[in-house]
Design a protein around this motif. Sequence first.
Motif, PDB file in Angstrom:
ATOM      1  N   ASP A  72      -6.401   0.845  -5.716  1.00 46.01           N
ATOM      2  CA  ASP A  72      -6.200   1.952  -4.786  1.00 46.01           C
ATOM      3  C   ASP A  72      -4.717   2.208  -4.553  1.00 46.01           C
ATOM      4  O   ASP A  72      -3.934   1.280  -4.390  1.00 46.01           O
ATOM      5  N   SER A  74      -1.861   5.602  -3.065  1.00 40.19           N
ATOM      6  CA  SER A  74      -1.692   6.956  -2.532  1.00 40.19           C
ATOM      7  C   SER A  74      -0.257   7.385  -2.759  1.00 40.19           C
ATOM      8  O   SER A  74       0.651   6.556  -2.894  1.00 40.19           O
ATOM      9  N   THR A  86      -1.228  14.707   0.612  1.00 34.48           N
ATOM     10  CA  THR A  86      -1.446  13.296   0.309  1.00 34.48           C
ATOM     11  C   THR A  86      -2.562  13.173  -0.724  1.00 34.48           C
ATOM     12  O   THR A  86      -3.589  13.847  -0.621  1.00 34.48           O
ATOM     13  N   THR A  88      -5.015  10.371  -2.874  1.00 34.87           N
ATOM     14  CA  THR A  88      -5.494   9.000  -3.056  1.00 34.87           C
ATOM     15  C   THR A  88      -6.101   8.897  -4.452  1.00 34.87           C
ATOM     16  O   THR A  88      -6.697   9.855  -4.951  1.00 34.87           O
ATOM     17  N   ASP A  90      -7.831   5.797  -7.390  1.00 36.22           N
ATOM     18  CA  ASP A  90      -8.311   4.420  -7.519  1.00 36.22           C
ATOM     19  C   ASP A  90      -8.398   3.951  -8.972  1.00 36.22           C
ATOM     20  O   ASP A  90      -9.203   3.102  -9.309  1.00 36.22           O
TER      21      ASP A  90
END
Length: 153
Positions: A72, A74, A86, A88, A90
């Motif tokens: 993970d 960001s 923003t 994110t 993974d």
Amino acid sequence: MTARQKRIVFIILGLCAVAGSSVMITKAMQSNLAYLYAPETVLAGEVPENKLIRVGGLVKKGSLKRSDTSLDLSFVLTDNRGNEVTVTYDRILPDLFKEEQSAVVRGKLNSDKVMIAEEVLAKHDAEYMPEELKDVLKKEHAPAPDKTTEVTY
């Protein structure tokens, strides 16, 4: 039925098959489209939530945060005009992914205006930038007008 009537029926059936195939292909293509948006458009609320889109911009310096225990991470995409989204992600980032470089992210925007990325595309050489992203960033990075004049003989 005469030979001429058989030909006409065959042509009409062929045209119907082509039209039906075209409709099915168009429907399939529309479900896979992902439009490119700038961070400014995302923050203005002009982007649909929970629909596959692409957001392009520059990776903000110092914004990349990685988890110590998983893949993970960001980071923030910006257009250098104060508009920031923003992101994110993974998965493993591309090798050429760097801060202060252009990137295009494909994924879905949630209700908090956070992009949940499925794919991150990074700039692949010193000259490359997606055409859509060039247009968006061109306004910000336009060179100042040159006040010197050149005379050639």
